[in-house]
Design a protein around this motif. Structure first.
Motif, mmCIF file in Angstrom:
data_model
loop_
_atom_site.group_PDB
_atom_site.id
_atom_site.type_symbol
_atom_site.label_atom_id
_atom_site.label_comp_id
_atom_site.label_asym_id
_atom_site.label_seq_id
_atom_site.Cartn_x
_atom_site.Cartn_y
_atom_site.Cartn_z
ATOM 1 N N PHE A 113 14.142 8.275 23.801
ATOM 2 C CA PHE A 113 12.737 7.902 23.682
ATOM 3 C C PHE A 113 11.930 8.187 24.942
ATOM 4 O O PHE A 113 10.723 8.307 24.891
ATOM 5 N N ASN A 117 3.521 10.243 18.667
ATOM 6 C CA ASN A 117 4.376 11.189 19.374
ATOM 7 C C ASN A 117 5.813 10.682 19.487
ATOM 8 O O ASN A 117 6.552 11.092 20.368
ATOM 9 N N LEU A 118 6.187 9.803 18.591
ATOM 10 C CA LEU A 118 7.575 9.350 18.476
ATOM 11 C C LEU A 118 8.143 9.832 17.139
ATOM 12 O O LEU A 118 7.373 10.081 16.207
ATOM 13 N N ALA A 160 6.671 15.253 13.540
ATOM 14 C CA ALA A 160 7.765 14.494 14.165
ATOM 15 C C ALA A 160 9.055 15.303 14.146
ATOM 16 O O ALA A 160 9.802 15.340 15.130
ATOM 17 N N CYS A 167 9.589 11.312 24.880
ATOM 18 C CA CYS A 167 8.473 11.505 23.955
ATOM 19 C C CYS A 167 7.343 12.235 24.671
ATOM 20 O O CYS A 167 6.956 11.869 25.767
ATOM 21 N N SER A 221 -0.941 7.413 26.923
ATOM 22 C CA SER A 221 -0.727 7.856 25.607
ATOM 23 C C SER A 221 -1.820 7.400 24.687
ATOM 24 O O SER A 221 -2.036 6.219 24.525
ATOM 25 N N GLN A 255 9.009 18.008 16.740
ATOM 26 C CA GLN A 255 9.119 17.496 18.111
ATOM 27 C C GLN A 255 10.532 17.014 18.430
ATOM 28 O O GLN A 255 10.929 17.008 19.590
ATOM 29 N N PHE A 256 11.272 16.594 17.428
ATOM 30 C CA PHE A 256 12.563 15.959 17.689
ATOM 31 C C PHE A 256 13.700 16.635 16.920
ATOM 32 O O PHE A 256 14.631 15.972 16.461
ATOM 33 N N CYS A 280 4.710 5.537 24.105
ATOM 34 C CA CYS A 280 4.295 6.475 23.047
ATOM 35 C C CYS A 280 4.084 5.753 21.716
ATOM 36 O O CYS A 280 4.555 4.641 21.502
ATOM 37 N N THR A 303 7.817 2.179 25.050
ATOM 38 C CA THR A 303 8.110 3.592 25.311
ATOM 39 C C THR A 303 6.954 4.359 25.940
ATOM 40 O O THR A 303 7.155 5.468 26.431
#
Ligand SMILES: [Zn+2]
Length: 384
Positions: free
Chosen positions: A295, A34-35, A133, A298, A16, A136-137, A85, A83
């Motif tokens: 997590f 990327n979290l 973010a 990620c 990462s 992505q989530f 990430c 993680t």
């Protein structure tokens, strides 16, 4: 010709990089992660360019928050270690005497165009990080505006835009729609999977402050310390918390101003590391509990291709503190560089066979090999 290098490497990891972008004159630094975590650091900078006059407008406060940039970098590393990430992190490197990145632009930049540019970049990077973010989530993300306070009581002050007098109210008052409407975690109140109330999320058993208190970092508000009292100069949250959280209609990011005390939290490298590891663990618990964020999912946004080092073999050694790297190639003129997750070169050597690795911290590193033909290969490794 065989080259041997000794390193302490246990796990080979393919994760990462954070993409790093600097604003104009390097005043603002943005690390795209990327979290679903966005951290801003508005008051840790030390750049004092003479081209920007010292701030004097509107009773400007110019005291800085010592070691908060260092703390955020260690939190970043702790996330990577836990993680694989990165969080998103936005740093203001201008000294607060030149720009206050937690005020509106008029008070923060005091009318100076150069400072205004930096202010805009700081806020635009936060907006950009939050958009990425959220996409992505599924709209879930946590924002922390990271500070350091000078109040005498050594505890973390968590600001959700509720004043000390407001936090002194009963739970039932805090749970009214009026008070939820003041809050920087109002999206979480509406969407958390356990249907916890506002007061439970502020100071119940699974509140951020409570989990931090259980980890050894007294925090207010929390189950242990439900409200700060009205004579402690408690920080309830400033411009960034009011403009980059779900306090703003349409923003689903929940967030807070985290004011860190000095002793045991940001006063030394080791204490920052211990706190960072605890904070990362607590944030994971908090987001898994309330938003079921996984997590391990990620996704990684690498900016450098990862290629195996065909000629550079890394093999675990039974001895715990190193492994052996064999460079099996006829090349005699080569360079090996080891780079940490901040993009800093922590070791570089030419044509050398033995490395003393003990000075390296646990964490992700990249080994970069360059031969005399300028052919470059990289491999990512996790030092334990
Ligand atoms: Zn501050």
């Amino acid at each position: 010709m065989m080259k041997y290098i000794l390193l302490s490497i246990i796990i080979i990891c393919t994760k990462s990089y954070a993409q790093i972008i600097f604003g104009t004159n390097n005043y603002i630094e943005y690390r795209q992660g990327n979290l679903p975590i966005i951290i801003s650091v508005p008051h840790g900078g030390n750049m004092t360019p003479s081209s920007i006059p010292n701030r004097t407008c509107n009773s400007a406060v110019t005291v800085t928050d010592a070691n908060t940039i260092e703390l955020a970098r260690q939190i970043d590393s702790a996330f990577v270690n836990a993680t694989g990430c990165h969080p998103y992190v936005i740093y203001c490197h201008l000294h607060r005497s030149k720009l206050d990145c937690n005020r509106n632009i008029a008070d923060g930049a005091c009318g100076n165009a150069e400072a205004e540019t930096a202010w805009n970049e700081f806020n635009n990077f936060i907006n950009s990080a939050q958009s990425l973010a959220q996409s992505q989530f599924g709209g879930k993300a946590l924002y922390i505006d990271l500070h350091g306070h000078g109040n005498s009581i050594q505890r973390l002050e968590l600001g959700y835009l509720l004043y000390d007098t407001e936090l002194a109210n009963t739970d039932s008052v805090l749970n009214t729609s009026e008070y939820v409407g003041y809050s920087s975690i109002q999206n979480l109140v509406a969407t958390n999977v356990n249907a916890y109330t506002h007061s439970q999320l502020l100071r119940g058993p699974f509140a951020l402050g409570t989990l931090l208190g259980n980890a050894g970092y007294p925090s207010v508000p929390s189950q242990q310390i439900p409200f700060p009292g009205t004579t402690t100069n408690y920080f309830s949250g400033g411009y960034n918390t009011a403009h980059h959280t779900s306090y703003v209609t349409g923003n689903t990011v929940n967030g807070l101003q985290m004011e860190c005390n000095y002793a045991n939290v940001r006063d030394s490298y080791l204490n920052r590391k211990l706190f960072s590891d605890s904070l990362v663990s607590v944030i994971q618990k908090f987001l898994v509990k309330h938003q079921t964020i996984n997590f391990s999912n990620c996704t990684l946004t690498s900016i450098e291709p990862v290629k195996p080092l065909d000629d550079l073999l890394i093999s675990p050694n039974p001895a715990k503190d190193y492994i052996q790297i064999s460079y099996n190639n006829s090349v005699t003129d080569f360079e090996i560089e080891i780079i940490n997750t901040l993009g800093q070169t922590v070791f570089k050597t030419q044509n050398q066979t033995i490395l003393n690795i003990e000075k390296f911290e646990r964490g992700l590193y990249v080994i970069k090999l360059t031969d005399q033909h300028k052919n470059t290969k990289i491999q990512k490794v996790l030092f334990q």
